[in-house]
Design an enzyme around this catalytic site. Structure first.
Site, PDB file in Angstrom:
ATOM      1  N   THR A 170       0.874  -1.162   0.000  1.00  0.00           N
ATOM      2  CA  THR A 170       0.000   0.000   0.000  1.00  0.00           C
ATOM      3  C   THR A 170       0.914   1.214   0.000  1.00  0.00           C
ATOM      4  O   THR A 170       2.064   1.105   0.389  1.00  0.00           O
ATOM      5  CB  THR A 170      -0.855   0.037   1.286  1.00  0.00           C
ATOM      6  OG1 THR A 170      -1.492  -1.233   1.473  1.00  0.00           O
ATOM      7  CG2 THR A 170      -1.919   1.103   1.248  1.00  0.00           C
TER       8      THR A 170
ATOM      9  N   ARG B 132     -13.016  -8.513  -3.745  1.00  0.00           N
ATOM     10  CA  ARG B 132     -12.470  -8.313  -2.400  1.00  0.00           C
ATOM     11  C   ARG B 132     -11.980  -6.877  -2.204  1.00  0.00           C
ATOM     12  O   ARG B 132     -11.332  -6.298  -3.062  1.00  0.00           O
ATOM     13  CB  ARG B 132     -11.319  -9.293  -2.152  1.00  0.00           C
ATOM     14  CG  ARG B 132     -10.657  -9.168  -0.773  1.00  0.00           C
ATOM     15  CD  ARG B 132      -9.406  -8.315  -0.792  1.00  0.00           C
ATOM     16  NE  ARG B 132      -8.721  -8.329   0.519  1.00  0.00           N
ATOM     17  CZ  ARG B 132      -7.669  -7.579   0.799  1.00  0.00           C
ATOM     18  NH1 ARG B 132      -7.159  -6.764  -0.099  1.00  0.00           N
ATOM     19  NH2 ARG B 132      -7.105  -7.624   2.009  1.00  0.00           N
ATOM     20  N   VAL B 133     -12.302  -6.305  -1.046  1.00  0.00           N
ATOM     21  CA  VAL B 133     -11.873  -4.959  -0.674  1.00  0.00           C
ATOM     22  C   VAL B 133     -11.154  -5.034   0.661  1.00  0.00           C
ATOM     23  O   VAL B 133     -11.651  -5.655   1.603  1.00  0.00           O
ATOM     24  CB  VAL B 133     -13.074  -3.996  -0.565  1.00  0.00           C
ATOM     25  CG1 VAL B 133     -12.613  -2.614  -0.110  1.00  0.00           C
ATOM     26  CG2 VAL B 133     -13.806  -3.907  -1.895  1.00  0.00           C
TER      27      VAL B 133
ATOM     28  N   THR C  36      -1.017   0.000   6.486  1.00  0.00           N
ATOM     29  CA  THR C  36      -0.652  -0.992   5.484  1.00  0.00           C
ATOM     30  C   THR C  36      -0.535  -2.345   6.165  1.00  0.00           C
ATOM     31  O   THR C  36       0.050  -2.445   7.242  1.00  0.00           O
ATOM     32  CB  THR C  36       0.668  -0.630   4.774  1.00  0.00           C
ATOM     33  OG1 THR C  36       1.044  -1.700   3.894  1.00  0.00           O
ATOM     34  CG2 THR C  36       1.806  -0.390   5.762  1.00  0.00           C
TER      35      THR C  36
END
Length: 344
Positions: free
Chosen positions: A208, A236-237, A259
């Site tokens: 991230t 997917r989230v 992250t």
């Protein structure tokens, strides 16, 4: 009137530098941090990192920090600093965001992002976009130009088009290294189970980019952007577009970008929990962030890290993995970048 405005603009540009009005920065002690960024946490070891990659990652972090710092010293909002910094990282394939986003199971790259303004409490996010070059800009436009907080998929991209954001083919985001990673995961899963089904290793979950900024006026903002999980399915989230999980900002406490293994960050409300500990337990930003990552997240079995910054310029960057790409820049422009767990 148009000619008058052009004349005034020309005169302003012609003024000597000494005549320009410099922004008034908050009267904070010492040389406080005004921007902190991260580029993901996980199994990041010196033994696995060649010198060229190490140097390239540090250079990208430094470039992002300087881009955001320029917005701060110009007196612009903290969200401008966050946006400027994260656009740099979204364009760099070393990071799992934008151009370097990982592949979903169907060999597409899909992005999530969010922003939050600590002064107003407003937030915006997008999820599952496939063509928006800079998802962080889309998240901000959701906040500023829509009545909603989170838009997803085709609807988010329709909104991006209406807002005039840059759209690109999904192949723009495809990189050979990320494709090799996907194919390796899928082959391992078939070998282990006879089926191609999710059985993620920790390294698949960490990647991230994020930023937290402190404006010249003393306000905070945070943002996070990601390509998500390698081999993700079913839309997917993770935590990155979820306010309170992957992103949070409140001038009274802190700004946070996270992250890590997103499912844990969502269930535990990691970003909001750090701010809550500061508000309700009177903890410092480092006490709160260190407890949430080192105790709350670790005891639940989750891995990852956060960057957190308060309105006094105090920063915390805890993680419970081997490393985390991270960096800070102070009001005077002093840049620090770090990668490994033994760097302070």
């Amino acid at each position: 009137m148009a000619r008058l405005l052009c004349l005034l603009a020309a005169v302003a540009l012609a003024l000597p530098a000494a005549a320009q009005t410099a922004p008034v920065l908050p009267d904070l002690d010492g040389d406080p941090v005004v921007l902190v960024v991260h580029g993901g946490a996980g199994t990041i070891l010196r033994a696995n990192m060649d010198a060229d990659t190490d140097a390239a990652i540090r250079a990208a972090l430094a470039q992002a920090l300087r881009a955001g710092h320029a917005e701060v010293v110009a007196g612009r909002p903290a969200l401008d600093a966050v946006s400027a910094a994260l656009q740099i990282l979204e364009d760099d394939p070393h990071f799992n965001a934008g151009r370097g986003g990982v592949f979903a199971a169907d060999q597409t790259v899909r992005h999530d992002a969010s922003v939050m303004d600590g002064a107003t409490g407003l937030a915006g996010a997008s999820s599952g976009t496939m063509h928006v070059r800079h998802p962080i800009l889309l998240a901000r436009r959701v906040m500023e130009a829509s009545p909603h907080v989170l838009l997803s998929g085709e609807g988010a991209e329709e909104f991006a088009l209406q807002q005039g954001l840059e759209l690109v083919p999904n192949t723009f985001f495809h990189t050979p290294g990320r494709l090799r990673g996907l194919l390796s995961v899928q082959e391992r899963e078939r070998s282990a189970t006879g089926l191609a089904r999710p059985a993620p290793h920790p390294w698949q979950m960490h990647g991230t980019v994020g930023a937290v900024a402190l404006s010249a006026g003393g306000s905070l903002a945070a943002g996070t952007s990601t390509g998500g999980m390698t081999n993700k399915r079913w839309g997917r989230v993770g935590d990155s577009p979820i306010i309170g999980a992957g992103t949070y900002a409140d001038d009274a406490t802190c700004g946070v970008s996270a992250t890590g293994h997103g499912e844990y960050f969502i269930r535990l409300g990691i970003a909001r929990d750090i701010a809550a500990r500061m508000a309700y337990l009177d903890e410092s930003v480092d006490q709160a962030a260190s407890h949430v990552i080192g105790t709350t997240l670790a005891e639940a079995g989750g891995t990852g890290g956060v960057i957190a910054l308060d309105a006094e310029g105090n920063v915390s960057m805890p993680f419970n993995t081997e490393g985390m790409y991270r960096g800070t820049i102070t009001r005077s422009g002093r840049v620090t970048t770090m990668i490994y767990g033994d760097e302070e």
